[in-house]
Write a protein that holds these residues in place. Structure first.
Motif, short mmCIF file in Angstrom:
data_model
loop_
_atom_site.label_atom_id
_atom_site.label_comp_id
_atom_site.label_asym_id
_atom_site.label_seq_id
_atom_site.Cartn_x
_atom_site.Cartn_y
_atom_site.Cartn_z
N GLU A 29 0.92 -1.20 0.03
CA GLU A 29 0.13 0.08 0.11
C GLU A 29 0.77 1.24 -0.03
OE1 GLU A 29 -3.32 0.73 2.59
OE2 GLU A 29 -4.39 -1.53 1.98
N GLN A 30 1.91 1.16 0.90
CA GLN A 30 2.78 2.56 0.77
C GLN A 30 3.43 2.60 -0.48
OE1 GLN A 30 2.90 4.76 2.99
NE2 GLN A 30 4.67 5.83 1.74
N LEU A 31 3.76 1.43 -0.93
CA LEU A 31 4.69 1.70 -2.29
C LEU A 31 3.86 2.43 -3.36
CD1 LEU A 31 7.22 0.67 -3.84
CD2 LEU A 31 5.90 -1.09 -4.78
N LEU A 32 2.62 2.10 -3.25
CA LEU A 32 1.68 2.64 -4.33
C LEU A 32 1.25 4.30 -4.08
CD1 LEU A 32 -0.42 -0.37 -5.32
CD2 LEU A 32 1.54 0.63 -6.49
N TYR A 33 1.48 4.62 -2.70
CA TYR A 33 0.78 5.90 -2.35
C TYR A 33 1.57 7.22 -3.12
CZ TYR A 33 0.71 9.65 1.09
OH TYR A 33 0.55 10.95 1.86
N GLU A 34 0.71 7.88 -3.43
CA GLU A 34 1.51 9.16 -4.15
C GLU A 34 2.07 8.76 -5.47
OE1 GLU A 34 2.84 11.64 -1.41
OE2 GLU A 34 0.88 12.64 -0.81
N VAL A 35 1.96 7.65 -6.20
CA VAL A 35 2.74 7.29 -7.21
C VAL A 35 1.81 7.22 -8.59
CG1 VAL A 35 3.97 5.63 -8.40
CG2 VAL A 35 4.44 6.11 -6.02
N HIS A 36 2.22 8.31 -9.40
CA HIS A 36 0.96 8.18 -10.66
C HIS A 36 1.32 7.26 -11.50
CE1 HIS A 36 0.40 12.63 -9.06
NE2 HIS A 36 -0.62 12.04 -8.96
N ASP A 37 2.80 7.27 -11.85
CA ASP A 37 3.30 6.08 -12.86
C ASP A 37 4.44 5.54 -12.36
OD1 ASP A 37 4.39 4.85 -15.02
OD2 ASP A 37 4.67 6.57 -16.15
N PRO A 38 4.13 4.27 -12.05
CA PRO A 38 5.20 3.32 -11.26
C PRO A 38 6.27 3.19 -12.01
CG PRO A 38 2.83 2.27 -11.21
CD PRO A 38 2.88 3.43 -12.18
N GLU A 39 6.43 3.21 -13.42
CA GLU A 39 7.70 3.12 -14.32
C GLU A 39 8.38 4.29 -14.33
OE1 GLU A 39 5.97 1.85 -17.98
OE2 GLU A 39 6.56 -0.29 -17.30
N ARG A 40 7.80 5.52 -13.85
CA ARG A 40 8.38 6.97 -14.04
C ARG A 40 7.99 7.70 -12.71
NH1 ARG A 40 10.72 8.61 -18.17
NH2 ARG A 40 10.12 11.00 -17.63
N TYR A 41 8.61 7.30 -11.71
CA TYR A 41 8.58 7.87 -10.46
C TYR A 41 9.65 8.98 -10.37
CZ TYR A 41 7.74 9.07 -5.37
OH TYR A 41 7.51 9.69 -4.18
N ILE A 42 9.42 10.34 -10.75
CA ILE A 42 10.39 11.26 -11.26
C ILE A 42 10.81 11.95 -9.93
CG2 ILE A 42 10.77 13.55 -12.38
CD1 ILE A 42 8.65 12.56 -14.44
N GLN A 43 12.24 11.84 -9.81
CA GLN A 43 12.90 12.34 -8.60
C GLN A 43 13.91 13.39 -8.87
OE1 GLN A 43 11.96 11.79 -4.88
NE2 GLN A 43 10.14 11.53 -6.29
N PRO A 44 14.45 14.11 -8.24
CA PRO A 44 15.44 15.27 -8.59
C PRO A 44 16.91 14.30 -8.78
CG PRO A 44 15.17 15.50 -6.26
CD PRO A 44 14.01 14.56 -6.81
N ASP A 45 17.05 13.03 -8.24
CA ASP A 45 18.17 12.29 -8.35
C ASP A 45 18.27 11.23 -9.38
OD1 ASP A 45 19.75 13.49 -6.45
OD2 ASP A 45 18.02 12.36 -4.96
N VAL A 46 16.81 10.84 -9.83
CA VAL A 46 16.63 9.47 -10.74
C VAL A 46 15.18 9.62 -10.93
CG1 VAL A 46 16.25 8.10 -8.75
CG2 VAL A 46 17.08 7.24 -10.80
N ILE A 47 14.93 9.01 -12.23
CA ILE A 47 13.31 8.38 -12.63
C ILE A 47 13.48 7.03 -12.12
CG2 ILE A 47 11.80 8.34 -14.14
CD1 ILE A 47 13.19 10.62 -15.64
N ALA A 48 12.73 6.67 -11.24
CA ALA A 48 12.78 5.37 -10.53
C ALA A 48 11.68 4.74 -11.02
CB ALA A 48 12.61 5.59 -8.86
N ASP A 49 11.91 3.44 -11.24
CA ASP A 49 10.85 2.39 -12.02
C ASP A 49 10.54 1.52 -10.83
OD1 ASP A 49 9.72 0.63 -13.49
OD2 ASP A 49 11.07 0.03 -14.79
N PHE A 50 9.25 1.48 -10.37
CA PHE A 50 8.80 0.61 -9.47
C PHE A 50 8.30 -0.57 -9.93
CE2 PHE A 50 7.74 4.16 -5.92
CZ PHE A 50 9.06 4.42 -5.91
N SER A 51 8.08 -0.62 -11.16
CA SER A 51 7.18 -2.08 -11.95
C SER A 51 7.61 -3.21 -11.58
CB SER A 51 6.98 -1.59 -13.28
OG SER A 51 8.35 -1.60 -13.78
N GLN A 52 8.92 -3.53 -11.30
CA GLN A 52 9.35 -4.64 -11.14
C GLN A 52 9.71 -5.02 -9.82
OE1 GLN A 52 9.42 -6.70 -13.73
NE2 GLN A 52 8.70 -4.91 -14.75
N VAL A 53 9.33 -4.22 -8.78
CA VAL A 53 9.55 -4.29 -7.28
C VAL A 53 8.80 -5.76 -6.87
CG1 VAL A 53 9.13 -3.29 -4.95
CG2 VAL A 53 10.12 -1.72 -6.90
N LYS A 54 9.56 -6.29 -5.96
CA LYS A 54 9.08 -7.74 -5.45
C LYS A 54 9.05 -7.51 -3.83
CE LYS A 54 9.80 -12.65 -5.19
NZ LYS A 54 10.66 -13.62 -5.68
#
Length: 447
Positions: free
Chosen positions: A260-285
């Motif tokens: 539930e927390q992983l999905l909190y305030e995440v619009h696009d799990p493949e492109r979680y845009i941050q100042p340091d990196v564009i994180a990809d949550f789509s393969q998180v286990k």
């Protein structure tokens, strides 16, 4: 393989202090992070700084520092926080004063440079969520603060800081900074930064991931919420992560709370845009290892964006409100009549509003559950009238009309409250990252 333990001491400005003390005392952590800055908090803090040049930082900073600094000093725990809000230098100076008064020898660093108001005004940048540009808001603009990344905080830690205080920064970056410092991660190792961002995102809201926001009685029961334990992230130098909490503390760390927390305030799990990196949550286990221990893997990342998100605070009109309660037989009918009277009065007296709400709230807030349950209609109701206006004067008139119901409306109204305030809203612009120049400044307590 080297690893570190990072404790999450707060998930918002007014969060509890005891779980952070528990983390420092019993969590076997090397880093304690206080994430205390919401989207509107900087703008509100900027208002406070306008009234007091030494203000504008988190109002609980002093209480938190007095509680945890002595423990952190003894145990060698580094503290990272965004409690600097609109004035990280003043927050760092206050922290240095507290440390000195407690007899502690600590190096306190402020990260500055997130205030980019001038740069945004010069560029007249368009808003992302609303129509228009910053210049069109004119003097209604209060603040413009860029979401800084982890690099300057990691730099401060590497320079020996025991306490790092920043203003507006990305929430996950507060947690990513200790990882970069401890493991020497390169700022272009996108997959490591992506996995570190997953960790930061899971930890940033503190008690949410240990069951606080998750709890739903009868469906998702969570034990011990009154003494909820805040989370610990065990992070390896390869980015591996286990989420846990202090043994015996309340709450729960499960695969479900973490999902539930992983999905909190995440619009696009493949492109979680941050100042340091564009994180990809789509393969998180996410895997439950043992009770209150969850392994998280599979975070990835791609190159950081060339712009920084900037949170712009501005005055968006005013809100006026009035409330009054009715109880006993006919309470609902009297409440509805009260709403009709106020609605008509606002029309007759030409109260200028752009938006209004007329509503009845409450069932048992006045005389308790026993009497209310016996009644067919609710035994008690509370009338609420609110309206948005362009001036404070008009906002005040709304509450005044509700107050006149004491003697000019239905029988037996009581408990009137009224208020009028400005509305601090936020919107976002994108700023070329070269126009934000963060730096680290060490401070000492005044002699």
């Amino acid at each position: 393989m080297r690893s570190i333990r990072i404790g999450s001491g707060a998930g918002y400005s007014g969060d509890r202090i005891e779980p952070a003390v528990e983390l420092a005392e019993r969590g076997d952590i090397q880093y304690l992070v206080f994430e205390c800055l919401g989207e509107r908090t900087v703008a509100l803090a900027q208002q406070a700084r306008m009234k007091d040049s030494d203000g504008g930082f988190d109002p609980l900073l002093e209480d938190r520092m007095r509680e945890v600094l002595p423990i952190c000093a003894v145990k060698g725990i580094k503290l990272v926080t965004n409690m600097g809000a609109a004035n990280p230098l003043a927050a760092a100076r206050k922290t240095a004063e507290i440390a000195k008064a407690l007899g502690l020898s600590l190096k306190i660093a402020a990260v500055i440079g997130d205030d980019v108001l001038d740069a945004c005004k010069d560029g007249d940048l368009p808003f992302m969520e609303i129509d228009g540009t910053m210049k069109q808001l004119g003097n209604r603009v209060l603040s413009a603060n860029a979401y800084l990344g982890a690099a300057p905080m990691a730099e401060a830690l590497s320079a020996g800081a025991d306490v790092v205080i920043t203003g507006r920064a990305s929430d996950p970056a507060l947690f990513l900074a200790p990882m970069i410092h401890a493991f020497g991660w390169a700022m272009d190792d996108w997959n490591l930064l992506g996995q570190g961002t997953v960790a930061g995102h899971l930890l940033e809201c503190a008690g949410q991931v240990t069951g606080g926001y998750f709890a739903d009685p009868g469906f998702k029961d969570v034990p011990g919420l009154a003494r909820l334990g805040f989370p610990i992230g065990e992070v390896g130098e390869d980015g591996s992560l286990v989420i846990t909490k202090v043994a015996g503390s309340g709450g729960a760390v499960t695969a479900a709370t973490c999902k539930e927390q992983l999905l909190y305030e995440v619009h696009d799990p493949e492109r979680y845009i941050q100042p340091d990196v564009i994180a990809d949550f789509s393969q998180v286990k996410i895997e439950q290892l043992t009770p209150d221990r969850v392994r998280v893997s599979g975070g990835r990342g791609t190159a950081r964006p060339e712009t920084l998100k900037v949170s712009v605070g501005y005055i968006d009109g005013y809100i006026g409100e009035g409330q009054i309660s009715y109880a006993g037989p006919g309470a609902v009918a009297r409440g509805r009549l009260a709403l009709e009277i106020v609605r008509e009065r606002m029309r007759l007296t030409k109260v200028a509003t752009s938006e209004t709400r007329f509503e009845l709230i409450g069932i048992d807030s006045l005389h308790g559950e026993t009497l209310s349950v016996r009644a067919g209609d609710p035994y008690e109701v509370r009338v609420r009238v609110t309206g948005r206006t362009e001036s404070l004067r008009e906002a005040v008139r709304i509450g005044n009309e509700v107050e006149t119901l004491y003697t000019n409306g239905p029988a037996a109204g009581g408990g009137v409250t009224k208020s009028a305030r400005d509305v601090v809203a936020v919107a976002s612009v994108l700023l070329p990252r070269a126009l934000a120049t963060p730096s680290v400044q060490f401070v000492e307590a005044a002699s």
